[in-house]
Design an enzyme around this catalytic site. Structure first.
Site: not given
Length: 774
Positions: A452, A512, A545, A645, A673
């Site tokens: 992202r 990822h 983040y 989280r 994160h």
């Protein structure tokens, strides 16, 4: 906390400034029921896993992760339901919005984040469950619930939370905002002087983009797009007396709440906002001239917006994804939100036409769609916000005697650097690292994963500059990152046009992992500069983040990254790794091995030696094999601390099973994160950071990477973080054996407990000042 033993006694992804409360599955989402392709099998089976059977307390062995002949030794009710755990996560977000100790505009922002999270949850998780039930593919969950029982429980809890969410806004936050001069008003609250500029606004900005759609024998019921806010309008023909129905879509391109013009000469500056649908509703006579407007009601539909792309059948994944994005807009409805006093006849028609059941209808006070509160939360009132925060340059990257930017490659060559965002600036570390590499004539190649990022990202610009300068540039782009697909397709094409080698990873797997490899020609030969992170290469989200990133020139890490990039861009199925654990091949098995080693070291230690300890910091804990391994560790007496989280399917504090396990959740202004895995290992800590959460999709259907932290100072830094997080003086939520989360944010004397993120801001500031004094 010493590096040898964690002795201190005694957690939760949109582009919002308070993003710590984002849906924990949004960044890492995927269909849990998908099948693996042949390419996935070849990726995972070429190197044998290192799983070893674990010894149970009775002397027998159980399979890795507890999935073996003795699986029944563990209680059947040992897992919590993941879908309900997600809703509990969002309930924690709501509790922050209810907390008067949280600055008022931040409470408003938490309300908007709650709404945004729930939208994604329905679009993905509820939609996926409903689809699997419809196709007969749904099975009993790991927690033992039948699919239809689960969807009933989800609906009940979602109804309760949405009503509570609306009530917090109407009866708590909204009046508090009004006391501070920030008011959400309805059209009827405005006098004619207030309305006059809104008439011009409607004529100039709104009317041209509206498309009223009638419903009659000549006009079928219109398609209602997902997440759109709409007005259901009842009309009457004054000549015939016939009643008609029409739908007007509230334009999503315009602000959700419109600022009413104020008297700039007033002594006290006040802000008043009116919902956009109120402005439209007050001008419906202009949309239906000659008709009588009897009533109007707002409603909103949520649709299944998950993606299904059969990669093996697609010659070009990019083209297949573009087609699927077009189909996404027409997914089946899964939720209908209506205002609570809607006419029963209108509701019946909506439910019938949308094929929505009573369970899927949510009656709420207006205004609907409180995602729009982001607009109000952005009002410039520093007295109602968290104190201003500015990321600091990491001391190892900070120039000491001149204003000239430091040479980051030289700094990394001298020693490994561990950064923590947003406390350490992303722009002066990761971004500068890639930009300097792109402009360095001695750099021969840059290889980068991109999951992202923003379309205007300087990372993208740097890769383009490097390619145009003649460097070999490889970008492994994950265009299937949920809800970012359109953006990713756009900048992937932009990279290709500039000469960057763009690949889309391994068929059947999402890429990822957060990796960057820079190859530089130096006097002694080629040197590989590496960055391995826990978060995306996105300058915007890096401001909110919390993530770690390791910079290193360690030859083992460089060789590992070279092998991994070769695997992603070509054919290298027999690649082996030294300092990395790589999913889907070795993250689960490697972590289970480390758990088993911790058990062995604990059970064989001297009586006066400290007990074994495992600490895991993650976004979600769902994978049953890993959970069972942690249960075995607890049964053996190893202390296990989980800092999560969002979703947690592990049930802590159960006698004889998990009495040595604690689970904690921390929420604040930043999104927690990062993923950290700590194993005490008899006083020689084995510590990893990386991109993988403890979920099936991360461990089985994604390329993920964890890197071992070896620098003692970095291990100490992570130890200090863990100490602070698990201190009894730190504000947090604790998970009980009954599956309930209990908030601890005040001492027995009623004093506020320490905010972890505020403490970390202080620590990083002190560290920076200390470095500057040297």
């Amino acid at each position: 906390m010493s590096t040898g033993s964690l002795t201190t006694p005694d957690v939760d992804e949109q582009d919002s400034r308070v993003a710590d409360t984002r849906d924990p599955s949004a960044d890492d989402s995927g269909n849990e029921s998908g099948s693996e392709s042949a390419e996935v099998s070849s990726f995972t089976s070429t190197v044998p896993t290192r799983r070893v059977p674990a010894r149970a307390p009775n002397g027998r062995f159980v399979g890795a992760g507890g999935q073996g002949d003795d699986e029944d030794d563990l209680p059947a009710d040992r897992y919590l339901e993941r879908e309900l755990s997600w809703l509990q996560f969002n309930e924690r977000v709501l509790q922050l919005a209810m907390d008067p100790a949280v600055p008022l505009l931040e409470r408003t922002r938490f309300l908007a984040i709650f709404a945004n999270n729930l939208d994604e949850y329905f679009m993905v998780r509820v939609a996926g469950l409903k689809r699997r039930i419809a196709t007969g593919l749904a099975v009993r969950t790991a927690a033992g619930l039948e699919p239809r029982e689960l969807i009933e429980r989800v609906a009940r809890l979602a109804h309760e939370l949405m009503q509570q969410h609306a009530g917090v806004f109407q009866h708590d936050v909204r009046p508090a905002l009004e006391d501070e001069g920030i008011t959400v008003v309805r059209w009827g609250d405005l006098d004619e002087d207030d309305r006059e500029p809104l008439h011009f606004f409607f004529a100039d900005r709104v009317f041209p983009v509206l498309t009223p759609l009638a419903v009659d024998p000549a006009h079928p019921f219109p398609y209602i797009s997902g997440l759109s806010l709409n007005l259901a309008v009842l009309l009457q023909n004054p000549k015939t007396g016939t009643e008609h129905f029409a739908r007007v879509k509230v334009p999503p391109s315009l602000p959700r709440f419109i600022l009413v013009e104020e008297d700039v000469d007033a002594e006290v500056e006040r802000k008043r906002f009116v919902p956009l649908e109120d402005v439209i509703a007050s001008h419906l006579d202009q949309l239906f001239p000659g008709m009588l407007v009897q009533e109007h009601f707002s409603f909103r539909v949520t649709r299944n917006e998950d993606l299904e792309v059969e990669e093996d059948d697609a010659e070009n994944l990019l083209t297949a994804l573009e087609k699927e994005l077009t189909r996404r807009r027409f997914g089946p409805p899964i939720r209908l939100e209506v205002e609570e006093d809607i006419d029963p006849k209108v509701l019946d028609m909506l439910a019938r036409e949308l094929q929505i059941s009573d369970r899927e209808i949510y009656r709420l006070p207006t205004p609907l769609d409180l995602r729009g509160l982001f607009t109000i939360a952005d009002v410039d009132r520093s007295d109602l916000e968290f104190p201003k925060f500015f990321p600091r340059t990491h001391p190892d990257f900070a120039p000491t005697e001149s204003a000239k930017a430091i040479d980051l490659l030289t700094a990394v060559r001298q020693k490994d650097v561990l950064v923590q965002h947003p406390y350490n600036s992303f722009s002066t570390s990761v971004q500068a690292f890639i930009e300097q590499a792109a402009g360095d004539p001695k750099v021969l190649a840059i290889k980068q994963t991109l999951y992202r990022t923003s379309g205007d990202s300087p990372i993208i610009d740097a890769l383009i500059d490097a390619a145009e300068a003649g460097k070999q540039v490889l970008a492994v782009v994950e265009i299937k990152a949920r809800f970012d697909e359109v953006n990713n397709i756009s900048w992937a094409r932009k990279l290709e046009e500039a000469g960057v080698h763009v690949v889309y990873g391994v068929v059947g797997l999402k890429t990822h992992a957060k990796l960057c490899l820079v190859v530089r020609q130096e006097s002694e030969g080629l040197v590989r500069y590496c960055h391995i992170g826990t978060g995306n290469y996105n300058p915007k989200t890096a401001r909110v983040y919390e993530d770690f990133g390791l910079f290193t020139t360690d030859p083992q890490v460089g060789e590992d990254l070279s092998r991994l990039f070769n695997l992603l861009s070509g054919f290298a199925p027999r690649s082996k790794f030294k300092r990395l654990l790589v999913a889907p091949r070795s993250v689960r098995s490697g972590l289970i091995d480390l758990i088993d080693e911790e058990i062995d070291l604990h059970t064989s230690r001297r009586d006066d030696a400290p007990a074994g300890r495992i600490v895991i910091k993650a976004n979600s804990i769902v994978d049953e094999a890993l959970i069972d391994a942690l249960y075995r560790a607890s049964i053996a007496g190893v202390r296990v601390d989980i800092w999560v989280r969002g979703i947690c399917a592990l049930r802590p504090g159960v006698e004889g099973l998990s009495e040595h396990i604690r689970v904690r959740s921390i929420l604040g202004r930043f999104l927690e994160h990062s993923r950290v895995f700590w194993f005490d290992h008899g006083g020689d800590p084995q510590v990893y950071i990386g991109s993988a959460d403890m979920m099936h999709r991360n461990l089985d259907r994604r390329v993920e990477a964890l890197v071992r932290i070896t620098e003692p100072g970095h291990v100490d830094e992570l130890a200090d973080l863990i100490d602070l997080a698990f201190a009894e003086t730190t504000s947090r939520w604790d998970l009980g054996s009954d599956g309930r989360w209990v908030r601890h944010h005040q001492s027995e004397a009623g004093e506020p407990l320490d905010d972890l993120q505020e403490k970390l801001i202080e620590r990083h500031d002190k560290r920076r000042r200390k470095a500057r004094r040297r």
